[in-house]
Design a protein around this motif. Structure first.
Motif, short mmCIF file in Angstrom:
data_model
loop_
_atom_site.label_atom_id
_atom_site.label_comp_id
_atom_site.label_asym_id
_atom_site.label_seq_id
_atom_site.Cartn_x
_atom_site.Cartn_y
_atom_site.Cartn_z
N UNK A 148 0.85 -1.18 0.00
CA UNK A 148 0.00 0.00 0.00
C UNK A 148 0.89 1.23 0.00
N UNK A 149 0.64 2.13 -0.93
CA UNK A 149 1.44 3.35 -1.05
C UNK A 149 0.77 4.49 -0.28
N UNK A 150 1.58 5.28 0.37
CA UNK A 150 1.09 6.44 1.10
C UNK A 150 2.07 7.59 0.96
N UNK A 151 1.71 8.71 1.56
CA UNK A 151 2.57 9.89 1.50
C UNK A 151 2.48 10.63 2.83
N UNK A 152 3.63 11.05 3.33
CA UNK A 152 3.68 11.78 4.60
C UNK A 152 2.99 13.13 4.42
N UNK A 153 1.93 13.37 5.22
CA UNK A 153 1.23 14.65 5.14
C UNK A 153 1.61 15.59 6.27
N UNK A 205 10.22 10.81 21.36
CA UNK A 205 9.75 10.40 20.04
C UNK A 205 8.77 11.43 19.49
N UNK A 206 8.62 11.44 18.18
CA UNK A 206 7.66 12.29 17.50
C UNK A 206 6.81 11.45 16.56
N UNK A 207 5.70 12.01 16.11
CA UNK A 207 4.74 11.26 15.30
C UNK A 207 4.76 11.75 13.86
N UNK A 208 4.66 10.81 12.94
CA UNK A 208 4.48 11.13 11.52
C UNK A 208 3.11 10.61 11.09
N UNK A 209 2.48 11.34 10.16
CA UNK A 209 1.14 11.00 9.69
C UNK A 209 1.22 10.84 8.17
N UNK A 210 0.75 9.69 7.69
CA UNK A 210 0.80 9.39 6.26
C UNK A 210 -0.60 9.17 5.72
N UNK A 211 -0.95 9.91 4.66
CA UNK A 211 -2.23 9.70 3.98
C UNK A 211 -2.19 8.40 3.20
#
Length: 366
Positions: free
Chosen positions: A242-247, A259-265
Protein backbone atom coordinates in the motif's frame (compact mmCIF):
# COMPACT_ATOMS: atom_id res chain seq x y z
CA UNK A 1 71.93 -75.59 35.90
CA UNK A 2 72.25 -72.91 33.21
CA UNK A 3 69.18 -70.68 32.62
CA UNK A 4 67.44 -71.31 29.36
CA UNK A 5 67.44 -68.23 27.02
CA UNK A 6 63.99 -67.03 25.81
CA UNK A 7 63.60 -66.55 22.05
CA UNK A 8 60.83 -64.54 20.25
CA UNK A 9 59.22 -66.06 17.21
CA UNK A 10 60.26 -64.45 13.92
CA UNK A 11 56.71 -63.33 12.89
CA UNK A 12 56.22 -61.34 16.10
CA UNK A 13 59.53 -59.57 15.62
CA UNK A 14 58.56 -58.51 12.10
CA UNK A 15 55.18 -57.12 13.28
CA UNK A 16 56.82 -55.09 16.04
CA UNK A 17 59.30 -53.58 13.61
CA UNK A 18 56.53 -52.55 11.20
CA UNK A 19 54.59 -50.92 14.03
CA UNK A 20 57.62 -48.91 15.16
CA UNK A 21 58.26 -47.82 11.58
CA UNK A 22 54.65 -46.58 11.22
CA UNK A 23 54.87 -44.57 14.44
CA UNK A 24 58.11 -43.01 13.31
CA UNK A 25 56.49 -42.17 9.97
CA UNK A 26 53.57 -40.35 11.70
CA UNK A 27 55.94 -38.26 13.76
CA UNK A 28 57.86 -37.26 10.63
CA UNK A 29 54.60 -36.18 8.76
CA UNK A 30 54.25 -32.56 7.62
CA UNK A 31 52.55 -30.50 10.45
CA UNK A 32 51.32 -27.92 7.92
CA UNK A 33 49.25 -30.58 6.19
CA UNK A 34 47.55 -31.47 9.48
CA UNK A 35 46.72 -27.84 10.22
CA UNK A 36 45.38 -27.33 6.69
CA UNK A 37 43.01 -30.25 7.13
CA UNK A 38 41.46 -28.57 10.21
CA UNK A 39 41.03 -25.09 8.58
CA UNK A 40 37.50 -23.90 7.67
CA UNK A 41 36.85 -23.19 4.01
CA UNK A 42 35.54 -19.66 3.46
CA UNK A 43 35.03 -17.16 0.64
CA UNK A 44 35.71 -13.44 0.70
CA UNK A 45 33.81 -10.43 -0.60
CA UNK A 46 34.87 -6.78 -0.72
CA UNK A 47 33.01 -3.91 0.92
CA UNK A 48 31.78 -1.73 -1.93
CA UNK A 49 29.93 1.54 -2.37
CA UNK A 50 26.52 0.89 -3.90
CA UNK A 51 23.41 3.02 -4.61
CA UNK A 52 20.86 2.77 -1.79
CA UNK A 53 17.38 4.21 -1.38
CA UNK A 54 17.51 5.81 2.05
CA UNK A 55 14.57 4.74 4.19
CA UNK A 56 13.35 4.39 7.75
CA UNK A 57 11.63 1.22 8.97
CA UNK A 58 9.03 1.73 11.67
CA UNK A 59 5.76 0.16 12.78
CA UNK A 60 2.52 1.93 13.55
CA UNK A 61 -1.27 1.61 13.53
CA UNK A 62 -3.71 2.47 10.78
CA UNK A 63 -6.15 5.07 12.14
CA UNK A 64 -9.03 7.19 10.96
CA UNK A 65 -7.98 10.57 9.63
CA UNK A 66 -10.91 12.08 11.52
CA UNK A 67 -13.29 9.98 13.59
CA UNK A 68 -16.40 11.86 14.68
CA UNK A 69 -18.33 10.92 17.83
CA UNK A 70 -22.02 11.47 17.22
CA UNK A 71 -24.78 11.98 19.80
CA UNK A 72 -28.08 13.79 20.33
CA UNK A 73 -28.89 17.02 22.17
CA UNK A 74 -32.03 15.76 23.90
CA UNK A 75 -32.25 13.81 27.13
CA UNK A 76 -34.78 11.23 28.19
CA UNK A 77 -35.96 10.40 24.67
CA UNK A 78 -36.36 6.87 23.36
CA UNK A 79 -34.77 5.68 20.11
CA UNK A 80 -37.57 4.66 17.77
CA UNK A 81 -35.52 3.95 14.62
CA UNK A 82 -31.89 3.12 13.90
CA UNK A 83 -31.20 3.38 10.18
CA UNK A 84 -27.48 2.49 9.94
CA UNK A 85 -25.07 -0.21 11.02
CA UNK A 86 -21.30 -0.59 11.37
CA UNK A 87 -19.45 -0.44 8.06
CA UNK A 88 -22.23 1.34 6.20
CA UNK A 89 -21.40 4.34 4.05
CA UNK A 90 -23.54 7.43 4.62
CA UNK A 91 -24.00 10.80 2.98
CA UNK A 92 -24.03 14.20 4.58
CA UNK A 93 -27.49 15.01 5.98
CA UNK A 94 -28.67 11.40 5.96
CA UNK A 95 -30.84 10.42 8.94
CA UNK A 96 -28.93 7.96 11.14
CA UNK A 97 -31.41 7.48 13.98
CA UNK A 98 -34.73 8.93 15.15
CA UNK A 99 -35.99 9.66 18.65
CA UNK A 100 -39.59 9.59 19.85
CA UNK A 101 -40.86 13.02 18.70
CA UNK A 102 -44.57 12.97 19.51
CA UNK A 103 -44.24 15.46 22.37
CA UNK A 104 -42.00 17.63 20.25
CA UNK A 105 -44.55 17.64 17.43
CA UNK A 106 -47.19 18.85 19.88
CA UNK A 107 -44.95 21.61 21.17
CA UNK A 108 -44.19 22.72 17.63
CA UNK A 109 -47.89 22.85 16.70
CA UNK A 110 -48.61 24.94 19.78
CA UNK A 111 -45.80 27.34 18.98
CA UNK A 112 -47.02 27.77 15.41
CA UNK A 113 -50.55 28.50 16.69
CA UNK A 114 -49.21 31.14 19.09
CA UNK A 115 -47.34 32.74 16.21
CA UNK A 116 -50.45 32.93 14.06
CA UNK A 117 -52.35 34.51 16.96
CA UNK A 118 -49.65 37.11 17.45
CA UNK A 119 -49.59 37.88 13.74
CA UNK A 120 -53.34 38.44 13.78
CA UNK A 121 -53.02 40.84 16.70
CA UNK A 122 -50.27 42.67 14.88
CA UNK A 123 -52.38 43.05 11.76
CA UNK A 124 -55.27 44.52 13.81
CA UNK A 125 -52.93 46.88 15.63
CA UNK A 126 -51.40 48.03 12.35
CA UNK A 127 -54.82 48.76 10.79
CA UNK A 128 -55.99 50.59 13.91
CA UNK A 129 -52.91 52.76 13.96
CA UNK A 130 -53.25 53.69 10.27
CA UNK A 131 -56.93 54.61 10.79
CA UNK A 132 -56.04 56.66 13.87
CA UNK A 133 -53.31 58.49 12.00
CA UNK A 134 -55.86 59.62 9.36
CA UNK A 135 -58.32 60.78 12.05
CA UNK A 136 -55.60 62.60 13.92
CA UNK A 137 -54.65 64.41 10.71
CA UNK A 138 -58.25 65.66 10.57
CA UNK A 139 -58.08 66.48 14.32
CA UNK A 140 -60.90 64.05 14.98
CA UNK A 141 -58.93 62.26 17.74
CA UNK A 142 -56.42 63.54 20.18
CA UNK A 143 -52.69 63.02 19.99
CA UNK A 144 -52.87 60.88 23.13
CA UNK A 145 -55.23 58.42 21.45
CA UNK A 146 -52.84 58.18 18.52
CA UNK A 147 -49.97 57.44 20.90
CA UNK A 148 -51.96 54.62 22.47
CA UNK A 149 -52.60 53.11 19.04
CA UNK A 150 -48.90 53.37 18.22
CA UNK A 151 -47.98 51.64 21.50
CA UNK A 152 -50.47 48.88 20.82
CA UNK A 153 -48.89 48.27 17.41
CA UNK A 154 -45.36 48.14 18.87
CA UNK A 155 -46.54 45.73 21.54
CA UNK A 156 -48.11 43.49 18.90
CA UNK A 157 -44.87 43.51 16.92
CA UNK A 158 -42.95 42.41 20.01
CA UNK A 159 -45.43 39.65 20.75
CA UNK A 160 -45.13 38.44 17.18
CA UNK A 161 -41.35 38.35 17.40
CA UNK A 162 -41.57 36.39 20.66
CA UNK A 163 -44.00 33.90 19.15
CA UNK A 164 -41.78 33.48 16.09
CA UNK A 165 -38.75 32.78 18.29
CA UNK A 166 -40.78 30.22 20.24
CA UNK A 167 -41.83 28.57 17.00
CA UNK A 168 -38.19 28.42 15.82
CA UNK A 169 -37.07 26.91 19.14
CA UNK A 170 -39.79 24.26 18.96
CA UNK A 171 -38.85 23.46 15.36
CA UNK A 172 -35.18 23.17 16.35
CA UNK A 173 -36.02 20.79 19.17
CA UNK A 174 -38.05 18.76 16.72
CA UNK A 175 -35.04 18.61 14.40
CA UNK A 176 -32.90 17.35 17.31
CA UNK A 177 -35.07 14.24 17.35
CA UNK A 178 -33.27 13.12 14.17
CA UNK A 179 -29.53 12.49 14.22
CA UNK A 180 -28.11 13.31 10.79
CA UNK A 181 -24.67 12.65 9.35
CA UNK A 182 -22.55 15.82 9.58
CA UNK A 183 -20.39 14.66 6.65
CA UNK A 184 -19.90 11.82 4.19
CA UNK A 185 -18.22 8.81 5.74
CA UNK A 186 -18.40 5.29 7.10
CA UNK A 187 -19.99 4.20 10.36
CA UNK A 188 -17.19 2.68 12.46
CA UNK A 189 -18.98 2.03 15.76
CA UNK A 190 -22.53 1.73 17.12
CA UNK A 191 -23.25 2.16 20.82
CA UNK A 192 -27.06 2.33 20.81
CA UNK A 193 -29.98 -0.02 20.26
CA UNK A 194 -33.57 0.69 19.16
CA UNK A 195 -35.80 1.35 22.17
CA UNK A 196 -32.96 2.67 24.30
CA UNK A 197 -33.53 5.90 26.25
CA UNK A 198 -30.56 8.17 25.61
CA UNK A 199 -29.03 11.18 27.34
CA UNK A 200 -27.84 14.39 25.76
CA UNK A 201 -24.17 14.37 24.83
CA UNK A 202 -23.70 10.61 25.14
CA UNK A 203 -21.84 8.91 22.27
CA UNK A 204 -24.19 6.87 20.12
CA UNK A 205 -22.34 6.41 16.81
CA UNK A 206 -18.86 6.95 15.36
CA UNK A 207 -18.24 8.16 11.84
CA UNK A 208 -14.97 8.02 9.88
CA UNK A 209 -15.15 11.21 7.89
CA UNK A 210 -14.99 10.54 4.15
CA UNK A 211 -13.88 6.97 4.99
CA UNK A 212 -10.35 8.37 5.03
CA UNK A 213 -7.58 6.38 6.75
CA UNK A 214 -4.03 7.29 7.65
CA UNK A 215 -0.96 5.56 9.05
CA UNK A 216 0.73 6.92 12.17
CA UNK A 217 4.14 5.99 13.55
CA UNK A 218 6.32 7.07 16.45
CA UNK A 219 9.94 7.83 15.51
CA UNK A 220 12.94 8.58 17.73
CA UNK A 221 14.31 12.08 17.41
CA UNK A 222 17.29 11.09 15.23
CA UNK A 223 15.06 9.37 12.66
CA UNK A 224 12.34 12.02 12.88
CA UNK A 225 14.82 14.59 11.54
CA UNK A 226 15.22 12.50 8.35
CA UNK A 227 11.51 12.49 7.46
CA UNK A 228 9.86 15.35 5.58
CA UNK A 229 6.38 16.09 4.32
CA UNK A 230 5.88 14.45 0.93
CA UNK A 231 8.08 11.39 1.55
CA UNK A 232 6.72 8.13 0.16
CA UNK A 233 5.57 5.35 2.50
CA UNK A 234 5.36 1.65 1.58
CA UNK A 235 3.14 -0.59 3.73
CA UNK A 236 3.27 -4.32 2.84
CA UNK A 237 0.03 -6.02 3.87
CA UNK A 238 -2.26 -8.73 2.55
CA UNK A 239 0.03 -9.72 -0.30
CA UNK A 240 0.36 -6.21 -1.71
CA UNK A 241 2.16 -2.98 -0.94
CA UNK A 242 0.00 0.00 0.00
CA UNK A 243 1.44 3.35 -1.05
CA UNK A 244 1.09 6.44 1.10
CA UNK A 245 2.57 9.89 1.50
CA UNK A 246 3.68 11.78 4.60
CA UNK A 247 1.23 14.65 5.14
CA UNK A 248 2.47 15.91 8.51
CA UNK A 249 5.41 15.55 10.89
CA UNK A 250 5.10 16.57 14.52
CA UNK A 251 7.12 19.76 15.09
CA UNK A 252 8.60 18.47 18.36
CA UNK A 253 9.27 15.31 20.36
CA UNK A 254 7.72 14.08 23.57
CA UNK A 255 9.79 15.02 26.61
CA UNK A 256 9.32 11.58 28.18
CA UNK A 257 9.66 9.17 25.25
CA UNK A 258 11.86 11.38 23.03
CA UNK A 259 9.75 10.40 20.04
CA UNK A 260 7.66 12.29 17.50
CA UNK A 261 4.74 11.26 15.30
CA UNK A 262 4.48 11.13 11.52
CA UNK A 263 1.14 11.00 9.69
CA UNK A 264 0.80 9.39 6.26
CA UNK A 265 -2.23 9.70 3.98
CA UNK A 266 -3.49 6.46 2.41
CA UNK A 267 -5.43 7.41 -0.76
CA UNK A 268 -6.09 3.72 -1.52
CA UNK A 269 -5.91 1.73 1.74
CA UNK A 270 -6.91 -1.52 0.02
CA UNK A 271 -7.12 -4.36 2.59
CA UNK A 272 -5.97 -2.14 5.44
CA UNK A 273 -8.50 -1.58 8.21
CA UNK A 274 -8.60 0.80 11.11
CA UNK A 275 -6.55 -0.52 14.03
CA UNK A 276 -4.25 -2.76 11.96
CA UNK A 277 -0.63 -2.54 13.15
CA UNK A 278 1.75 -2.68 10.21
CA UNK A 279 5.43 -2.07 9.54
CA UNK A 280 6.15 0.60 6.96
CA UNK A 281 9.16 1.87 5.05
CA UNK A 282 9.48 5.65 4.74
CA UNK A 283 11.64 6.46 1.72
CA UNK A 284 13.64 9.55 2.65
CA UNK A 285 15.80 9.85 -0.48
CA UNK A 286 18.51 8.22 -2.62
CA UNK A 287 22.18 7.90 -1.77
CA UNK A 288 25.21 5.61 -1.66
CA UNK A 289 26.37 3.27 1.08
CA UNK A 290 29.24 0.92 1.85
CA UNK A 291 27.65 -2.54 1.57
CA UNK A 292 28.67 -6.13 2.34
CA UNK A 293 26.69 -9.38 2.00
CA UNK A 294 24.24 -9.99 4.82
CA UNK A 295 25.90 -13.35 5.59
CA UNK A 296 29.16 -11.55 6.38
CA UNK A 297 27.69 -9.83 9.46
CA UNK A 298 27.31 -11.92 12.62
CA UNK A 299 25.63 -10.88 15.86
CA UNK A 300 27.41 -11.71 19.09
CA UNK A 301 27.07 -10.21 22.55
CA UNK A 302 24.57 -7.71 21.22
CA UNK A 303 27.01 -6.27 18.66
CA UNK A 304 27.67 -6.69 14.94
CA UNK A 305 30.96 -8.19 13.72
CA UNK A 306 32.66 -9.13 10.47
CA UNK A 307 35.77 -11.25 9.91
CA UNK A 308 38.70 -9.89 7.89
CA UNK A 309 41.94 -11.60 6.95
CA UNK A 310 44.64 -11.24 9.61
CA UNK A 311 47.18 -12.93 7.37
CA UNK A 312 47.11 -15.45 4.53
CA UNK A 313 45.74 -18.25 6.71
CA UNK A 314 43.84 -16.72 9.67
CA UNK A 315 41.06 -14.23 10.34
CA UNK A 316 40.39 -11.55 12.92
CA UNK A 317 37.05 -10.39 14.28
CA UNK A 318 36.19 -6.74 13.64
CA UNK A 319 33.30 -4.83 15.22
CA UNK A 320 31.14 -2.73 12.87
CA UNK A 321 28.04 -0.54 13.03
CA UNK A 322 25.36 -1.47 10.52
CA UNK A 323 22.61 0.51 8.84
CA UNK A 324 19.95 -0.45 6.32
CA UNK A 325 19.43 -3.83 4.69
CA UNK A 326 18.47 -4.16 1.03
CA UNK A 327 18.55 -7.03 -1.48
CA UNK A 328 20.78 -9.32 0.58
CA UNK A 329 23.26 -6.57 1.47
CA UNK A 330 23.91 -4.71 4.71
CA UNK A 331 25.08 -1.13 5.02
CA UNK A 332 28.27 -0.67 7.05
CA UNK A 333 28.15 2.71 8.73
CA UNK A 334 31.36 2.35 10.70
CA UNK A 335 34.20 -0.17 11.00
CA UNK A 336 35.18 -0.95 7.39
CA UNK A 337 36.84 0.78 4.48
CA UNK A 338 36.03 0.64 0.80
CA UNK A 339 37.53 -2.47 -0.81
CA UNK A 340 38.33 -4.20 2.47
CA UNK A 341 37.57 -7.93 2.12
CA UNK A 342 35.41 -9.76 4.63
CA UNK A 343 34.42 -13.40 5.04
CA UNK A 344 31.16 -13.72 3.11
CA UNK A 345 30.44 -17.45 3.49
CA UNK A 346 31.07 -19.33 6.73
CA UNK A 347 31.43 -16.30 9.01
CA UNK A 348 28.94 -17.69 11.50
CA UNK A 349 31.27 -20.60 12.36
CA UNK A 350 34.41 -18.53 12.93
CA UNK A 351 36.13 -17.18 16.00
CA UNK A 352 38.83 -14.58 16.38
CA UNK A 353 42.16 -15.98 15.14
CA UNK A 354 40.75 -19.11 13.49
CA UNK A 355 42.67 -20.58 10.57
CA UNK A 356 40.82 -20.64 7.25
CA UNK A 357 41.21 -21.87 3.73
CA UNK A 358 40.09 -19.23 1.22
CA UNK A 359 38.31 -20.31 -1.96
CA UNK A 360 36.71 -18.29 -4.72
CA UNK A 361 33.09 -17.34 -4.16
CA UNK A 362 30.53 -19.21 -6.22
CA UNK A 363 28.96 -17.24 -9.02
CA UNK A 364 25.19 -16.83 -8.71
CA UNK A 365 23.12 -18.96 -11.07
CA UNK A 366 21.40 -16.70 -13.67
Amino acid sequence: MRARSRRWPVPLLLAACLSLSACAGDEDADPAAAKSASALTVSLAPAQWRPLARSVLVSGPVSAFEEMQLGVELSGQRVTALDVDVGQSVRKGQVLLTLDHRTLDSELAQAEASLRQAQASLSLAQVSYERGAKLAAQQLISAGNLDELRATRVQAEAQTATARAGRDAARLRRDFAELRAPADGVISKRLVQPGQVVAAGSELLRLIRDGRLEWRAELPEDQLALVAVGNTVELPHGGRTIAGRIRAVSPGVDAQTRTGTVYADLPDPGPLKQGVYVEGRIVTGAGRALMVPSAAVVQRDGHSYVFTMKDAQSVQRQRVRTGQTAQGLVEIVEGLKDGERVVAAGAGFLGDGDRVHVVAAEKPTP
